[in-house]
Each structure stands twice: as structure tokens, then as C-alpha cells.
Design an enzyme around this catalytic site. Structure first.
Site, PDB file in Angstrom:
ATOM      1  NE  ARG A  50      -9.127  16.068  -0.829  1.00 51.54           N
ATOM      2  CZ  ARG A  50      -8.732  16.444   0.376  1.00 51.54           C
ATOM      3  NH1 ARG A  50      -8.119  17.613   0.542  1.00 51.54           N
ATOM      4  NH2 ARG A  50      -8.935  15.685   1.411  1.00 51.54           N
ATOM      5  CG  ASP A  52      -6.087  22.400  -6.027  1.00 46.25           C
ATOM      6  OD1 ASP A  52      -6.536  21.868  -4.996  1.00 46.25           O
ATOM      7  OD2 ASP A  52      -4.869  22.398  -6.326  1.00 46.25           O
ATOM      8  CE1 TYR A 111      -5.624  16.997 -13.053  1.00 46.97           C
ATOM      9  CE2 TYR A 111      -4.391  14.968 -12.692  1.00 46.97           C
ATOM     10  CZ  TYR A 111      -5.338  15.891 -12.281  1.00 46.97           C
ATOM     11  OH  TYR A 111      -5.990  15.705 -11.088  1.00 46.97           O
ATOM     12  NE  ARG A 198      -2.318  25.367  -9.981  1.00 47.33           N
ATOM     13  CZ  ARG A 198      -3.048  25.843  -8.985  1.00 47.33           C
ATOM     14  NH1 ARG A 198      -3.966  25.072  -8.389  1.00 47.33           N
ATOM     15  NH2 ARG A 198      -2.878  27.087  -8.576  1.00 47.33           N
TER      16      ARG A 198
END
Lengths: 249, 249
Positions: A50, A52, A111, A198
């Protein structure tokens, strides 16, 4: 049934993340709607994982099966035509072996987090990076981040709603550098906990501002307590860059 | 009255260009509205030049006079606060000498044109580049473009509605290179004719596709006829990068 592997770029703005949720626009739902229009069959799409709400992807990977054979080229063209004008673009379609699994076969996820580090707010990249007006020292952030490399209990950086069984993860790489007005934070791991990137970024920023020492990062990690870490950086600056898969023989 | 020089970034999407037009959202109008709110005085803003609808700026320059003295810092903060959430950001404010003129003192304007050269459409940069799916040879485009460097009659690349008295312009530099999936075209000149950059780009693309030879560019220039050149490239990919000014003593 032939299986296809898709590589997908999308703009997280306007989507409630990757995963299908009743009544909400999501990337997975948009892809399945386009596939139904093209094939006439309900066609589930399985993503590598997934993302967000508000998180972007440069190279999300997913797999799907179709009843009929499609040339990868035609399937890609049809998908992009049906997805328009939604900000989702299928970059590549490949026919793959029938056991390929976009989620379980993933070996390394990369990422990138982008911070705009200048006083003036962004005009051209609103929603696509995190604006931090105070000067940030990328070298201090990079030094602090090295404490996270390797296999650790990442409880301090894990969202309360994280569904993973274990907080143990192996971070292969974290690299922080400045490129003009931006601070770029690159990370790679087999998998990440919910909000892990994050929360790491939110903890690095006060170190870059010299409000916390470089050693702070190792202390937060050792605390195994979400309260020890910094704020959760907004999704705006987060990009799923690509996913590496095991070669099968 | 103190005079200030502003450096401004804006997203061309959603604006009818720089210049004030009755009833239409423009960048100049947004700045003057913010200045009136801040100072209480009608405050005309003079830009280095117009940009068309949809054209972006990374470093547009403008000047303005205020009745009261402002520290550059406070004026910048107030402007950005009032401009929000419009995609205009004031990057720098400097107090300058009272004869500084953003338009007449400009010595060199730099533009960049961005082409996304891959099959899949853009998801993350819609409206911010031109999507050309056919492979483009940047080296051929670069070689062809060199015919334009120097002082020439640019009638072939000039919009019908161009208001300049003369079609003579001196192109200081044009450089074409590939950066990953993008073809970047950088240009510098003291000034440009209306649509000059977009018409040059529209003429370079068929050369990059090998539909036209490298020598085609010199022929178009020599024709002094708009019909000889290619299509006008869309504004989406065009960025006003920065403007250099004469040093005054």
C-alpha cells in the site's frame, strides 16, 4: 491465464492511497475499473504494497491475470487511454510467469523523501514535497541516519495502526544529501513498517536544524517507543521509487 | 519612494499569463492585489516581460515602489502570506536603486523547455512538460539548433500577433540534452519574440524524430516565413528560468 506485471507512476494528490476502499478514489480502484472496461472481466490487481493518501509513486509494481492473451503493448496502451485524465500512468507492462507475486516476491523497496529547504513556499511543486523554511544541514542528517542501517527493532518509528507482526526490519540504506534547494532522503529495505519513512524523516529534521544532536537518532531507535521520535512528516514529499524482485529460474 | 526588486516563481497552470487582463486571473494581478492588501496603496508591478497562459517561471523579476519603507524580509513574508494558496511564490525581495527597471535593464533572459520523451504519459508532471512519445535524438536536435545562434531575422519563429518592431534577435545560446526520460532545451538571449521559443521547439522535434534532416533548421531560419517552421509547442513545458541585469555603478 496469462499474468502481467505492471510498473506504475502516480500522483498521490487526489487519491486515498493505493488500496481499494469503498466509495473513495484509490489507485487500485482506478486500475481495476480501467481493466474491467478493457477486458469485460473483473480483474483484481495486486500491488507490491500500500501507499498512504498523498504518497506518490514513480515505480509501483502490481500483477494481474487476464482471461484472454494481450500483447503487453496493447494492454499498456489501453490502460493509459482508459486511465486518462487521472494522474496514473502505466510505464511498463510485461508478461510474467504465473507464480510472480508483486508483494511476496519483492526483495527491495526504494523510497525517496523530498524536502524543499528555502524560505519561500513552493509554487511549482505544491503537494509534492515538504516545505521546511529553516536551514537544514544535510551532512548532520546523513550522519545521524546511519544509526538506523541494519536489522533493528523500529518500534519508535512505527505507526500505532501498523499491522505488521514484528517491528524488526532491516534497513539496507539511508542516504541524505542536498541538491540545490532540496534535501533528498533515499532509503532502501526489503520492507518498511507503516509510516516508518515519514517518522524517520520527522526525526531527522530537528537534527538538521541543530535542535538535536546527531546522537539523538540512535537514542530514539534504542528507546523502542513512538513517543521518542519526531513528528510524522507529511505524505507530500514521499515517493515510492522502485521495487527490485528476485530473479527466478 | 523606495523601489524593490522581486524574484518570483509561479505555476502557469491556472493563470492567463503574467500580464493584467480585465476579469482574468493573471500573475501580475495577483501580486498587485496582495500589495494593495499589504500597503493600502495601489502598487503597480512591472515585470521583466510577459509570459503566456500556461508558461511557468522559476525566476521572473519585477519591480515596484511603495510609499512606506519596508524591510525586504517583511515585504517578502507579507507577500507570500497574502498570495497563498495561489501558486505564486516570492523567492527574494531586495531594495534597489530608484532607476532599476525590470524590463528595460534586463540583459539576458534564460528559458528552459522540458519534453517528456517516453511512451507513457506523465502522471506527476501533467501541465509541466510536453509529452512526445516517439523517440527523440537529442544530439541531432542540438546540432540543428546551432544554426540559430547569433544575430538573425527570426520571422519564421515569430507569432502573427508579435508586437516587436523588429524580427532581429540575437540568440546567445541554445543547448539540447537528454536527462533520463526528458529532453531539456536551454536558451538564452537578451530578448525573445512572441512564441519564439515554442516555435523553435516545435521545429526541433521532427528533427529529433528524424522526419527532417539537421539542415532543416537553417532552411527554416533562412525562409523568414512562419509557414516554414513547425507547430508551436504547448506552453506546458516552458519555464522562464532567470534574468540577468546590468550592473550599475
Amino acid at each position: 491465464m496469462p499474468r502481467y506485471r505492471l510498473t506504475i507512476e502516480y500522483d498521490g494528490i487526489g487519491f486515498h492511497g493505493w488500496q481499494i476502499q469503498a466509495g473513495l478514489p484509490t489507485v487500485q480502484a482506478a486500475l481495476e475499473t480501467a481493466l474491467f472496461a478493457i477486458t469485460g472481466d473483473p480483474t483484481p490487481v495486486t500491488g507490491s504494497g500500500r501507499t498512504d493518501t498523498g504518497v506518490h509513486a514513480l515505480g509501483q509494481v502490481a500483477h494481474l491475470d487476464t482471461r484472454r492473451d494481450w500483447t503487453p503493448d496493447r494492454l499498456m496502451g489501453a490502460l493509459n487511454a482508459h486511465l486518462r485524465p487521472q494522474p496514473i500512468s502505466v510505464l511498463r507492462v510485461e508478461q510474467t510467469h504465473p507464480q510472480f507475486h508483486a508483494r511476496f516476491d519483492a526483495r527491495r523497496r526504494r523510497y525517496r523523501y523530498r524536502i524543499l529547504n528555502r524560505r519561500a513556499p513552493p509554487a511549482l511543486a505544491t503537494g509534492r514535497l515538504w516545505h521546511r523554511p529553516q536551514p537544514l544541514a544535510a551532512d548532520l542528517m546523513h550522519a545521524a541516519a546511519q544509526a538506523l542501517v541494519g536489522r533493528h527493532d523500529f518500534t519508535s518509528f512505527r505507526a500505532a495502526e501498523c499491522q505488521a507482526k514484528s517491528p524488526l526490519r532491516t534497513l539496507d540504506l539511508i542516504h541524505v544529501h542536498r541538491q540545490g534547494e532540496e534535501i533528498l532522503i533515499d532509503l532502501a529495505a526489503r520492507s518498511f513498517l507503516h509510516h516508518q519513512v515519514r517518522n524517520i524523516v520527522g526525526t531527522l529534521v530537528p537534527i538538521g536544524q541543530r535542535l538535536r544532536p546527531v546522537a539523538h537518532m540512535a537514542e530514539v531507535l534504542a528507546a523502542r517507543n513512538r513517543v521518542a521520535a519526531g513528528q510524522t512528516a507529511p505524505p507530500d514529499g514521499l515517493y515510492l521509487v522502485d521495487i527490485a524482485y528476485e530473479e527466478r529460474t
